[in-house]
Motif scaffolding. Sequence first.
Motif, PDB file in Angstrom:
ATOM      1  N   ALA A 100      -0.892  20.768   2.938  1.00 16.63           N
ATOM      2  CA  ALA A 100      -0.555  19.204   2.446  1.00 16.63           C
ATOM      3  C   ALA A 100       0.369  18.332   2.904  1.00 16.63           C
ATOM      4  CB  ALA A 100       0.141  19.741   1.146  1.00 16.63           C
ATOM      5  N   LEU A 101       1.491  18.901   3.656  1.00 10.01           N
ATOM      6  CA  LEU A 101       2.369  17.256   4.512  1.00 10.01           C
ATOM      7  C   LEU A 101       1.661  17.294   5.833  1.00 10.01           C
ATOM      8  CD1 LEU A 101       5.492  16.759   4.885  1.00 10.01           C
ATOM      9  CD2 LEU A 101       5.796  18.039   6.548  1.00 10.01           C
ATOM     10  N   GLU A 102       1.539  17.936   6.355  1.00  9.18           N
ATOM     11  CA  GLU A 102      -0.063  17.009   7.370  1.00  9.18           C
ATOM     12  C   GLU A 102      -0.872  16.316   6.685  1.00  9.18           C
ATOM     13  OE1 GLU A 102       1.058  17.028  10.500  1.00  9.18           O
ATOM     14  OE2 GLU A 102       2.539  18.487  10.517  1.00  9.18           O
ATOM     15  N   GLN A 103      -1.621  16.613   6.377  1.00  4.46           N
ATOM     16  CA  GLN A 103      -3.056  15.935   5.383  1.00  4.46           C
ATOM     17  C   GLN A 103      -2.150  14.671   4.748  1.00  4.46           C
ATOM     18  OE1 GLN A 103      -5.148  18.764   2.979  1.00  4.46           O
ATOM     19  NE2 GLN A 103      -6.277  19.356   3.804  1.00  4.46           N
ATOM     20  N   SER A 104      -0.318  14.578   4.512  1.00  6.76           N
ATOM     21  CA  SER A 104      -0.096  13.624   3.258  1.00  6.76           C
ATOM     22  C   SER A 104       0.273  13.084   4.767  1.00  6.76           C
ATOM     23  CB  SER A 104       1.419  13.618   2.569  1.00  6.76           C
ATOM     24  OG  SER A 104       1.866  14.168   3.915  1.00  6.76           O
ATOM     25  N   ILE A 105       1.187  13.103   5.679  1.00  8.87           N
ATOM     26  CA  ILE A 105       0.786  12.060   6.933  1.00  8.87           C
ATOM     27  C   ILE A 105      -0.806  12.121   7.356  1.00  8.87           C
ATOM     28  CG2 ILE A 105       1.446  11.652   8.823  1.00  8.87           C
ATOM     29  CD1 ILE A 105       3.707  14.439   8.573  1.00  8.87           C
ATOM     30  N   GLY A 106      -1.721  11.896   7.641  1.00  8.14           N
ATOM     31  CA  GLY A 106      -2.935  12.196   7.675  1.00  8.14           C
ATOM     32  C   GLY A 106      -2.830  10.739   6.806  1.00  8.14           C
ATOM     33  N   THR A 107      -3.311  10.771   5.625  1.00 11.88           N
ATOM     34  CA  THR A 107      -3.868  10.106   4.307  1.00 11.88           C
ATOM     35  C   THR A 107      -3.059   8.825   4.992  1.00 11.88           C
ATOM     36  OG1 THR A 107      -4.166  11.646   3.036  1.00 11.88           O
ATOM     37  CG2 THR A 107      -3.498   9.692   1.652  1.00 11.88           C
ATOM     38  N   GLU A 108      -1.214   9.325   4.847  1.00 14.07           N
ATOM     39  CA  GLU A 108      -0.562   7.606   4.942  1.00 14.07           C
ATOM     40  C   GLU A 108      -1.114   6.843   6.213  1.00 14.07           C
ATOM     41  OE1 GLU A 108       3.582   7.617   6.811  1.00 14.07           O
ATOM     42  OE2 GLU A 108       4.077   8.078   4.738  1.00 14.07           O
ATOM     43  N   ARG A 109      -1.097   7.464   7.032  1.00 10.15           N
ATOM     44  CA  ARG A 109      -1.972   6.739   9.013  1.00 10.15           C
ATOM     45  C   ARG A 109      -3.055   5.938   8.049  1.00 10.15           C
ATOM     46  NH1 ARG A 109      -1.928  10.505  13.936  1.00 10.15           N
ATOM     47  NH2 ARG A 109       0.592  11.408  14.100  1.00 10.15           N
ATOM     48  N   LEU A 110      -3.958   6.660   7.390  1.00 12.52           N
ATOM     49  CA  LEU A 110      -5.311   6.138   6.878  1.00 12.52           C
ATOM     50  C   LEU A 110      -5.484   4.928   5.828  1.00 12.52           C
ATOM     51  CD1 LEU A 110      -8.320   6.385   7.269  1.00 12.52           C
ATOM     52  CD2 LEU A 110      -8.181   7.932   5.168  1.00 12.52           C
ATOM     53  N   VAL A 111      -4.604   4.700   5.218  1.00 19.74           N
ATOM     54  CA  VAL A 111      -4.141   3.973   3.744  1.00 19.74           C
ATOM     55  C   VAL A 111      -3.694   2.958   5.284  1.00 19.74           C
ATOM     56  CG1 VAL A 111      -2.680   2.852   2.544  1.00 19.74           C
ATOM     57  CG2 VAL A 111      -3.592   5.075   2.006  1.00 19.74           C
ATOM     58  N   VAL A 112      -2.685   3.036   5.667  1.00 21.62           N
ATOM     59  CA  VAL A 112      -2.479   1.368   7.471  1.00 21.62           C
ATOM     60  C   VAL A 112      -3.535   1.225   8.124  1.00 21.62           C
ATOM     61  CG1 VAL A 112      -0.740   1.398   8.346  1.00 21.62           C
ATOM     62  CG2 VAL A 112       0.346   2.924   6.942  1.00 21.62           C
ATOM     63  N   SER A 113      -4.059   1.875   8.349  1.00 20.74           N
ATOM     64  CA  SER A 113      -5.397   2.051   9.235  1.00 20.74           C
ATOM     65  C   SER A 113      -6.455   1.036   7.835  1.00 20.74           C
ATOM     66  CB  SER A 113      -5.630   2.988   9.759  1.00 20.74           C
ATOM     67  OG  SER A 113      -7.271   2.516  10.875  1.00 20.74           O
ATOM     68  N   ASN A 114      -6.594   1.002   7.260  1.00 21.91           N
ATOM     69  CA  ASN A 114      -7.443   0.439   6.348  1.00 21.91           C
ATOM     70  C   ASN A 114      -6.847  -0.703   5.707  1.00 21.91           C
ATOM     71  OD1 ASN A 114      -9.123   2.347   6.570  1.00 21.91           O
ATOM     72  ND2 ASN A 114      -8.886   4.097   4.570  1.00 21.91           N
ATOM     73  N   VAL A 115      -5.896  -0.882   6.260  1.00 22.57           N
ATOM     74  CA  VAL A 115      -4.796  -2.268   5.269  1.00 22.57           C
ATOM     75  C   VAL A 115      -4.648  -3.274   6.084  1.00 22.57           C
ATOM     76  CG1 VAL A 115      -2.758  -2.926   4.854  1.00 22.57           C
ATOM     77  CG2 VAL A 115      -3.423  -0.899   3.045  1.00 22.57           C
ATOM     78  N   ALA A 153       0.743  -1.097   0.039  1.00 23.03           N
ATOM     79  CA  ALA A 153      -0.089  -0.512  -0.076  1.00 23.03           C
ATOM     80  C   ALA A 153       1.063   1.225   0.242  1.00 23.03           C
ATOM     81  CB  ALA A 153      -0.927   0.382   1.445  1.00 23.03           C
ATOM     82  N   LEU A 154       2.563   1.243   0.840  1.00 28.04           N
ATOM     83  CA  LEU A 154       2.892   2.287   1.178  1.00 28.04           C
ATOM     84  C   LEU A 154       3.447   2.616  -0.525  1.00 28.04           C
ATOM     85  CD1 LEU A 154       5.095   1.907   4.424  1.00 28.04           C
ATOM     86  CD2 LEU A 154       2.540   3.251   3.608  1.00 28.04           C
TER      87      LEU A 154
END
Length: 482
Positions: free
Chosen positions: A319-334, A222-223
Amino acid sequence: MVAAPAGATTLREAFVQTYNNSPDLNAARAQLRGIDEGVPIAKAASRLGVTGVVGITQSTTGLSRLDNGSRVATGQVNLSYPLFQGGRVRNGINAAEARVVAGRAGLRTVEGNTFAAAVSAYMDVIRDQAIVDQRKKNVDVLNTNLRASRDRFEVGDLTRTDVAQSEARLSLAKSQLATAQGNLTASRENYRRVIGAWPATLEPPPPLPPLPKTSDEAVDIALEESPAIQSAIATTQASQYDVRAARAARLPTFSAIGGSSYNDYLGTRARQIGLPSNTPGIDQTQGQNNYGVSLSIPHYQRGMVGSRVRQAQAVESQALEQSIGTERLVVSNVRSAFAIYQAAGAAIAGNQQAVSANELALEGVRAENTVGTRTVLNVLDAEQELLNAQVALVTAQRDQYVAGFALLNAMGRAQADDLSLDGGALYDPVANYSRVRNRFGDWSDSPRYSSPSTRTTGATPDDPDVKPYTPPDPAPVTSPRN
């Protein structure tokens, strides 16, 4: 889940319908086409600009004596070509290109989410249809039990309590059937909303592609491949270019300029220069050409540039903080999808054993009831436990498939090019970009848009599964023997 008859809709056909008819997907494609236009807009700031001015003026010597004043018709063309703008054009183009990359990744995200919603809607219909069928069978069985209980009551083999228990279970089963029918209708309407067509008969879904063995392996994929993360990274890059473009406003701009003007005094030139109107030899036209360079050096802009730079920096931080949040969300969803998939697989195995055991137990309880060692209530309980296990099995099968596809989506492997759709050519997000990126004409509009999405405002087809269910007349009751 039982096999569907020939001619039933397959999951791949549902995907094709969704891909071609989904308003969410078509809206995302239109949004990307709008993002594509940011590139020629940014490039326009580096091109030659041409403006033309035409006009006619009349001067008077009084309020009503137009014939005593001079007249002049004016035509003028001005050209301006930027030679240096401090880097704002280059950074503006880079920012627009980065947003195109982010938009394409965003479109892939919408595709995956739309297909995941289609899988969920598809499996909900299959699950609820199976539950309705099981509920109907349960009503049939309880109706037969009630008739048998009444017959045995008539000959004194059972009490009125036994008959009442059978009646209560039959009434409860009819209530549960009505609830299941309502759930099926809701699932079918959701299917029509997501996919754009009414679900007639659906085939069981095909097996999912191989999934990672561990959640860590799924996270690594996913990453690397998640379009949501790719979109967030590109958006961050675009915001960095925006900061550079904002800083460029502090630097000088250098341009080449030129122009041509033409004046026609319409026979009034003499009056304009203070001579009698009939003075001979006066030239009534005048033309002029000019060219040169222009250097603009900003000294003080009232603090506006500094504020815009700080504003762009704040957007970059966001945008940088949102990219970190998106990464967290993807990891959580996976990890969540992987856990649900694993748990549903264990539930399927357990429920399959429960169904087999309950079928055997029900057969034994019915046999023991005929010799008086078990009560009618024991038989009803055994039937209910079997039904509960069957419903749980169907639900677990649905949950595992939906979670497996959600895992694929979270990893970035549930887009159209991953599904091998056979409903025609796939939408090419690069084609529009290639067509418009270097356009420079002011009159090149797009053709009028006609939506390909289907509407669902028509009448709902008759659904026999939601009509009041009348059990068929049971076969003559025969008492089983041990």
